[in-house]
Structures are given as C-alpha cells and as structure tokens.
Design a protein around this motif. Structure first.
Motif, PDB file in Angstrom:
ATOM      1  N   UNK A  70      48.915   7.072  51.777  1.00 38.58           N
ATOM      2  CA  UNK A  70      47.633   6.652  52.340  1.00 38.58           C
ATOM      3  C   UNK A  70      47.742   6.620  53.853  1.00 38.58           C
ATOM      4  N   UNK A  71      46.615   6.903  54.517  1.00 40.92           N
ATOM      5  CA  UNK A  71      46.600   6.870  55.971  1.00 40.92           C
ATOM      6  C   UNK A  71      45.718   7.954  56.540  1.00 40.92           C
ATOM      7  N   UNK A  72      45.830   8.217  57.839  1.00 42.55           N
ATOM      8  CA  UNK A  72      45.038   9.264  58.480  1.00 42.55           C
ATOM      9  C   UNK A  72      45.364  10.634  57.897  1.00 42.55           C
ATOM     10  N   UNK A  73      44.342  11.479  57.809  1.00 42.34           N
ATOM     11  CA  UNK A  73      44.499  12.814  57.213  1.00 42.34           C
ATOM     12  C   UNK A  73      44.582  13.889  58.288  1.00 42.34           C
ATOM     13  N   UNK A  74      45.345  14.916  57.977  1.00 42.23           N
ATOM     14  CA  UNK A  74      45.358  16.160  58.743  1.00 42.23           C
ATOM     15  C   UNK A  74      45.114  17.311  57.765  1.00 42.23           C
ATOM     16  N   UNK A  75      44.562  18.396  58.279  1.00 42.64           N
ATOM     17  CA  UNK A  75      44.342  19.569  57.441  1.00 42.64           C
ATOM     18  C   UNK A  75      44.341  20.823  58.300  1.00 42.64           C
ATOM     19  N   UNK A  76      44.739  21.915  57.688  1.00 45.49           N
ATOM     20  CA  UNK A  76      44.653  23.234  58.300  1.00 45.49           C
ATOM     21  C   UNK A  76      44.225  24.226  57.237  1.00 45.49           C
ATOM     22  N   UNK A  77      43.553  25.282  57.633  1.00 47.21           N
ATOM     23  CA  UNK A  77      43.050  26.250  56.659  1.00 47.21           C
ATOM     24  C   UNK A  77      43.143  27.661  57.218  1.00 47.21           C
ATOM     25  N   UNK A  78      43.192  28.626  56.308  1.00 50.78           N
ATOM     26  CA  UNK A  78      43.264  30.029  56.721  1.00 50.78           C
ATOM     27  C   UNK A  78      42.849  30.910  55.558  1.00 50.78           C
ATOM     28  N   UNK A  79      42.458  32.141  55.876  1.00 48.52           N
ATOM     29  CA  UNK A  79      42.220  33.147  54.844  1.00 48.52           C
ATOM     30  C   UNK A  79      42.883  34.447  55.266  1.00 48.52           C
ATOM     31  N   UNK A  80      43.396  35.152  54.266  1.00 53.33           N
ATOM     32  CA  UNK A  80      44.120  36.405  54.499  1.00 53.33           C
ATOM     33  C   UNK A  80      43.654  37.415  53.461  1.00 53.33           C
ATOM     34  N   UNK A  81      43.324  38.614  53.910  1.00 53.79           N
ATOM     35  CA  UNK A  81      42.909  39.668  52.982  1.00 53.79           C
ATOM     36  C   UNK A  81      44.102  40.120  52.154  1.00 53.79           C
ATOM     37  N   UNK A  82      43.901  40.232  50.851  1.00 57.03           N
ATOM     38  CA  UNK A  82      44.937  40.763  49.977  1.00 57.03           C
ATOM     39  C   UNK A  82      45.005  42.278  50.123  1.00 57.03           C
ATOM     40  N   UNK A  83      46.209  42.823  49.959  1.00 61.59           N
ATOM     41  CA  UNK A  83      46.416  44.267  50.141  1.00 61.59           C
ATOM     42  C   UNK A  83      46.954  44.864  48.846  1.00 61.59           C
ATOM     43  N   UNK A  84      46.067  45.151  47.877  1.00 60.63           N
ATOM     44  CA  UNK A  84      46.519  45.717  46.599  1.00 60.63           C
ATOM     45  C   UNK A  84      47.166  47.081  46.806  1.00 60.63           C
ATOM     46  N   UNK A  85      48.097  47.450  45.924  1.00 63.99           N
ATOM     47  CA  UNK A  85      48.764  48.759  46.036  1.00 63.99           C
ATOM     48  C   UNK A  85      47.914  49.865  45.414  1.00 63.99           C
ATOM     49  N   UNK A  86      46.877  50.289  46.123  1.00 67.68           N
ATOM     50  CA  UNK A  86      45.973  51.314  45.608  1.00 67.68           C
ATOM     51  C   UNK A  86      46.707  52.630  45.375  1.00 67.68           C
ATOM     52  N   UNK A  87      46.278  53.380  44.346  1.00 65.28           N
ATOM     53  CA  UNK A  87      45.266  53.051  43.335  1.00 65.28           C
ATOM     54  C   UNK A  87      45.793  52.013  42.360  1.00 65.28           C
ATOM     55  N   UNK A  88      44.883  51.143  41.903  1.00 68.48           N
ATOM     56  CA  UNK A  88      45.289  50.009  41.083  1.00 68.48           C
ATOM     57  C   UNK A  88      44.219  49.752  40.021  1.00 68.48           C
ATOM     58  N   UNK A  89      44.647  49.184  38.899  1.00 67.46           N
ATOM     59  CA  UNK A  89      43.702  48.880  37.825  1.00 67.46           C
ATOM     60  C   UNK A  89      42.739  47.780  38.247  1.00 67.46           C
ATOM     61  N   UNK A  90      41.494  47.905  37.801  1.00 67.52           N
ATOM     62  CA  UNK A  90      40.508  46.847  37.980  1.00 67.52           C
ATOM     63  C   UNK A  90      40.588  45.945  36.754  1.00 67.52           C
ATOM     64  N   UNK A  91      40.978  44.702  36.947  1.00 61.81           N
ATOM     65  CA  UNK A  91      41.228  43.802  35.821  1.00 61.81           C
ATOM     66  C   UNK A  91      39.934  43.192  35.303  1.00 61.81           C
ATOM     67  N   UNK A  92      39.971  42.758  34.025  1.00 63.54           N
ATOM     68  CA  UNK A  92      38.867  41.942  33.577  1.00 63.54           C
ATOM     69  C   UNK A  92      38.292  42.166  32.206  1.00 63.54           C
ATOM     70  N   UNK A  93      38.259  43.388  31.695  1.00 60.14           N
ATOM     71  CA  UNK A  93      37.467  43.620  30.496  1.00 60.14           C
ATOM     72  C   UNK A  93      38.168  44.397  29.391  1.00 60.14           C
ATOM     73  N   UNK A  94      39.457  44.461  29.376  1.00 55.77           N
ATOM     74  CA  UNK A  94      40.137  45.148  28.294  1.00 55.77           C
ATOM     75  C   UNK A  94      40.216  46.645  28.503  1.00 55.77           C
TER      76      UNK A  94
END
Length: 435
Positions: free
Chosen positions: A49-73
């Motif tokens: 408990x106590x004062x809060x700190x936070x940091x945030x970031x976003x990074x683009x994923x780099x898939x190894x193209x060509x790659x399968x599109x996941x999701x539907x069998x």
C-alpha cells in the motif's frame, strides 16, 4: 488390369485391412490414464500500500510473414502482411518495492510456453509478477502454439519464429513501460450497454458491463485498462492479412486522447458482439467506436486511499481431458488421447488487486455463468479471461452434464470449473480480496 496385378492386389488386401484395423485399435486404446487430484499450490504473492507509479508502452508485433491467420480452424488462410498491425501493449504498476507488469497481446490466446518466454525475457526488469493477456482476436497471426489440438483448432502449424515474435514484442513493451514509471493516481469508472453483446449459446445474457481504470499522471493519462467481455470475431474470415479486430481499433481510438489503452477480456466464453447496419471492416470500426463511446461514459472517479496493489499466482491440477462432447462415440478414445497429448497437467490461475478492484485471472474462456460462479465464490469484482495460459472454454458443471451452452467446446469434464475455483479461492485470499 492383368491377372498378375489382380493377384497382387488380392494378396495385399489382408495386409491393408490388418494395418487399418491395428491403427484403429491403437487409436481406440485410451492412453490418457488417470490424472491425480492435487491441492492448489501457491506460486507467488505480494501486496503493498502507498503511492502509485505507472509506466506504459505499446510495440508493434512483427510476425514472420507469410504466416497463418489464426482463429477458425483448418484450412487457415496465409497472410503476407497486416491490414492493421497487431500490437503488444504493456503497463507496469509500482507501489514501493512491488512491481507488477501486465502485457496485452492482440492474439487469439497465450499458451504456457509463450507466457514463460515473455517472463524469461522480462526477468532483467526486476518485476515481481508478469501477467500476459490475449485480446482473443480471431484474425491475428498464428503459429505460436505447439499443441496439436490448438494447431488443428485454429492457430495453425507451429513455428518457433511466431512464438518468438510475440515474446519479443511483449517483453519490449514491458521494458519500455518499466523505464517510464511516473507518479499516478488511480481512477475507476463503470458503464454498461447490453445491446452490444448477446449470448450465443443460451444461459445468462451478458450485461455489456465495462470497467474503466485510468492511471493518471501529472501530464495526463499514462494508461487506461478497459475490462469488457465480447468475442472479437467481426473481421471477415479467410482474409489474407492479419488484423487485430475491434480491440485494436478500440485501443487506437482511446489512445487519441493520450496514454496507452489495454483491452482486457472478461467472461466472454458465450458473449458475442452485436452490431447491425454495417458489414466487413465498417462493422468492425463501428463496433470499436461504440465500445469507445461506452468507455467515455464510464466517468472515472479517483479511488480513495490508502490503495493496495497485490497479486497472487496459484498452480492448479487439471482434471483429465474429456472428448465425450467433442467427438462421436467411436472416436472418443482417440479424442481423449489427442486432448491429453495437447494439455499440461497443471495450469496457472491468479488474482490481482488494483485499489478497490479485485480481479480473478483465468487461463481460458469462462462463460457468463462460470464467471459469476467464480466471482461469488471469491468475492471478485471481475473475472479476466485469456490470462497466463489457455485451457479452452469453461462452463458450469450443470451445463457440462446437460451438454448445453459452451460445453460442446470444453476440453475437460464437469469438474474443470471446480478445480479452477479451488485455485481462484486460494489466489483471492492471498491477494487480499475482501470475502
């Protein structure tokens, strides 16, 4: 056909029949065995408990193209690029010496090896806990899950470079977030819109409830967590590009006003997105805008202190897999064998305390009914799905026994929810849930 060839074929027929019969006999022999029952085991816990700190970031994923599109069998389309690049978004929370990292990946799921790889790469950051979450997007890239059942069901042929691409993006986002820690206040808001979701398999109707957490620094929002339950399956199927679906567009819309927005799935096992009057990518964009507007209605209010940050991680022994609802009777044993070979014997469940919020962390897709049962049992204010592993759908024992709801997609028998609940109860207690 000559007489000699007919003779050869007739002579091969018994051998062929014997081979097929032997293969069927082997497949029909249940190799799964008995899975022992074990009490949940605490893997780690901390609270401050106590004062809060936070940091945030976003990074683009780099898939190894060509790659399968996941999701539907199978068969899965192959992508050579991205309509909208999938992202890793991370926030690091700190109270005193306690540091917790939360990273959201725009993928369909996060298997155990991917979670382990992210944690290993993030070890130098000195985080007490690293929580890895999937947005459950059904149109992002695949190839990162080595389990045969997953490869057949939707993630496609396993490729080590796909797993590495996801792990590298997640660990880099965590590293950047950890380097940007700044003083923050914690704000919480809630709103709901039942018209945005429906139950696709009966039972309780999703409420369309959204919880918004804002971590606000002196210069504005550092990060925003949006907890909402709805399947990201709006992107048209069989496209040759990967796409983060509405969660990716939602985060982009919210980030236009500052900070990094992580979309966290709730009990979405039977929650389907509802959006009329548009098709294709216009439908995806329209739904993302509607959820973004709902988030705007969740007016955040500063949480009163002292505020606690806490977590607990617990190992749970899984029940034996059960293919009785997934395969016809003659293939039951083969189905059990496939699931057993594709499943670890244990899974991780967790609990996270964020000031006034108490969230359970579940490694699968609990339905609305299962999520409600877990919340009642533990005193949780919410349930997050697709966290730190994947065991598939989680239904209530009653619906599994009756073969109703999402039980026809559940990999385990009726005791799955009970086992996960045992672990969740221990995690909630260790994380300081008020129950």
């Amino acid at each position: 056909m000559s007489t000699s060839w007919r003779h050869r074929l007739r002579s091969l027929l018994p051998l062929t029949l014997l081979t097929i019969g032997s293969a069927y006999a082997l497949a029909s022999w249940n190799w799964c065995g008995r899975w022992p029952e074990e009490a949940p085991t605490l893997l780690g816990r901390a609270r401050a408990e106590g004062p809060w700190k936070a940091g945030a970031a976003k990074v683009a994923l780099a898939p190894p193209y060509p790659v399968a599109v996941a999701g539907y069998g199978l068969p899965l389309p192959e992508a050579s690029g991205a309509g909208l690049p999938p992202q890793a978004r991370a926030v690091v929370l700190a109270v005193g010496e306690l540091k917790v990292g939360l990273v959201s990946l725009e993928l369909m799921l996060v298997p155990d090896p991917l979670v382990a790889a992210v944690r290993e790469r993030s070890a130098p950051l000195g985080l007490n806990a690293v929580l890895v979450v999937a947005t459950h997007t059904h149109s992002s890239f695949g190839g990162y899950d080595a389990r045969l059942a997953s490869q057949l069901a939707g993630t496609g042929r396993y490729r080590e470079d796909s797993l590495k691409a996801a792990a590298v993006g997640a660990s880099e986002a965590l590293a950047q977030a950890a380097s940007r820690l700044t003083d923050v206040t914690l704000e919480v808001g809630e709103a709901r819109e039942p018209g945005l979701v429906r139950s696709r398999s009966g039972g309780d109707v999703p409420e369309g409830a959204l919880t918004r957490v804002v971590l606000r620094g002196t210069q504005g929002p550092v990060a925003e967590l949006l907890h909402f339950a709805s399947h990201p399956t709006l992107v048209p199927r069989k496209r040759d590009v990967v796409d983060p679906d509405w969660p990716g567009r939602l985060s982009q819309l919210r980030e236009a006003t500052g900070g990094v927005t992580l979309m966290l799935q709730g009990a979405a096992g039977n929650a389907s997105a509802v959006w009329e009057g548009a098709e294709g990518l216009e439908k995806v964009a329209g739904y993302a805008k509607a959820v973004a507007e709902l988030a705007g209605k969740a007016e955040p209010v500063a949480a009163e202190g002292p505020l606690a940050l806490g977590y607990a991680r617990v190992s749970v022994a899984l029940p034996r897999p059960d293919a009785s609802r997934l395969a016809p009777g003659y293939a039951r044993a083969a189905g059990d064998n496939l699931l057993c070979a594709s499943s670890a014997r244990t899974v991780e469940v967790g609990a996270l305390t964020l000031g006034p919020l108490h969230w359970l962390l579940m490694p699968g897709e609990p339905t609305v009914q299962a999520g409600s049962a877990l919340a009642r049992r533990t005193g949780a204010s919410g349930v997050l799905g697709l966290v730190d592993g994947y065991v598939g759908y989680v239904e209530t024992p009653e619906r599994v026994e009756a073969r109703e709801g999402e039980s026809r997609r559940q990999y385990f028998g009726p005791r799955l929810l009970e086992r996960l609940g045992d672990g969740a109860e221990l995690a909630a207690r260790e994380a300081g849930f008020p129950h």
